[in-house]
Design a protein around this motif. Structure first.
Motif, PDB file in Angstrom:
ATOM      1  N   SER A  86     -13.958   2.125   1.139  1.00 43.67           N
ATOM      2  CA  SER A  86     -13.264   0.560   1.045  1.00 43.67           C
ATOM      3  C   SER A  86     -13.653   0.314  -0.383  1.00 43.67           C
ATOM      4  O   SER A  86     -12.589  -0.254  -0.859  1.00 43.67           O
ATOM      5  CB  SER A  86     -13.694   0.388   2.882  1.00 43.67           C
ATOM      6  N   LEU A  97       1.084  -1.201   0.120  1.00 43.89           N
ATOM      7  CA  LEU A  97       0.137   0.532   0.280  1.00 43.89           C
ATOM      8  C   LEU A  97       0.904   1.281   0.494  1.00 43.89           C
ATOM      9  O   LEU A  97       0.381   2.579  -0.929  1.00 43.89           O
ATOM     10  CB  LEU A  97      -0.995   0.307   1.332  1.00 43.89           C
ATOM     11  N   ALA A 100      -7.921   0.142  -7.043  1.00 41.38           N
ATOM     12  CA  ALA A 100      -6.808  -0.372  -6.732  1.00 41.38           C
ATOM     13  C   ALA A 100      -6.705  -1.522  -8.002  1.00 41.38           C
ATOM     14  O   ALA A 100      -5.675  -1.374  -8.505  1.00 41.38           O
ATOM     15  CB  ALA A 100      -6.108  -0.915  -5.433  1.00 41.38           C
ATOM     16  N   SER A 121      -4.589  -1.041 -11.582  1.00 40.13           N
ATOM     17  CA  SER A 121      -3.179  -2.358 -11.309  1.00 40.13           C
ATOM     18  C   SER A 121      -2.100  -1.974 -12.023  1.00 40.13           C
ATOM     19  O   SER A 121      -1.066  -1.564 -11.852  1.00 40.13           O
ATOM     20  CB  SER A 121      -3.763  -3.699 -10.572  1.00 40.13           C
ATOM     21  N   PHE A 135     -10.893  -0.176  -3.359  1.00 38.80           N
ATOM     22  CA  PHE A 135     -10.383  -1.520  -2.962  1.00 38.80           C
ATOM     23  C   PHE A 135     -10.247  -1.884  -5.118  1.00 38.80           C
ATOM     24  O   PHE A 135     -10.073  -2.477  -5.805  1.00 38.80           O
ATOM     25  CB  PHE A 135     -10.702  -2.328  -3.013  1.00 38.80           C
TER      26      PHE A 135
END
Length: 239
Positions: A86, A3, A93, A97, A90
């Motif tokens: 949250s 992270l 991300a 990526s 996620f």
């Protein structure tokens, strides 16, 4: 550790918004790639990571769609905000990526290894983010931002100013998220209309339609695996 690396990667990617520090402003004998300058730059950029995360990633589209799903049920506080944020983080991300990996390989790691200067890291770090935003943004949105700024649109995509690309990207994200939200809201609106018509025909005008329609909407959403379908639809909307 992962992270932290991702946060540093996003910080260096956005450093192109701030520009390079003039050479004459640095003390004598202090190179731009020194540890002191790099540490100060990283700490400064970490403060603006929330804005970067919102403006230059897929977070906007995901969080708006998830919020519309919550309001479609008629439960503005369920799921609570920390849960939606949250989940959106996620998913952001996951989508970002490949971009973050390119940022890390092309800019962050070479800079930390003293193979390139801060200026080169800034230039290389903005390329993956620019490519991602250009892939999602319509030409009409970019032209609208340039028209607002009374500037001439560039001839090539790599010439688009990142300060103008970011708001154009956000305009596109809002447009797409509202389109997805409209499709999501239609079935829930149909259920509300049917329940209201049935209650009116039965003479039960004092019964709030939301009291009856809420369990039906929840049951329908669970039976069709609604959360999975929503997330698949949002992920599939990115190019």
């Amino acid at each position: 550790m992962r992270l932290t690396r991702r946060l540093l990667t996003m910080a260096f990617a956005a450093s192109g918004l701030l520009g390079a520090v003039p050479a004459h402003a640095a003390p004598h004998g202090l190179g731009m790639s020194s540890d002191v300058v790099r540490t100060a730059l990283i700490l400064t950029l970490l403060a603006v990571i929330p804005s970067i995360l919102i403006c230059m990633t897929s977070f906007v589209r995901i969080i708006v769609v998830l919020s519309m799903v919550r309001h479609a049920f008629g439960m503005p506080e369920t799921p609570p905000n920390p849960v939606l944020v949250s989940l959106a983080l996620f998913m952001t991300a996951f989508i970002m990526s490949p971009t973050l990996t390119a940022l890390n390989n092309n800019a962050v790691q070479p800079l930390l290894a003293n193979r390139i200067s801060v200026e080169e890291a800034m230039a290389k770090g903005t390329v993956p983010l620019r490519d991602f935003m250009l892939a999602q943004t319509r030409d009409a949105d970019i032209e609208a931002i340039y028209a607002i700024a009374h500037a001439t649109p560039p001839d090539r995509p790599d010439q688009v100013d990142i300060l103008k690309l970011a708001p154009a990207f956000m305009l596109n994200e809002l447009r797409v998220s509202f389109t997805i939200g409209f499709v999501i809201l239609l079935p829930f609106l149909l259920i509300d209309l049917v329940v209201s018509a049935i209650l009116l025909s039965l003479g039960m005008m004092m019964v709030p339609p939301a009291t009856i329609s809420l369990p039906i909407k929840l049951l329908m959403f669970v039976l069709i695996d609604g959360w999975s379908l929503v997330l698949q639809g949002v992920l599939g909307s990115f190019r």
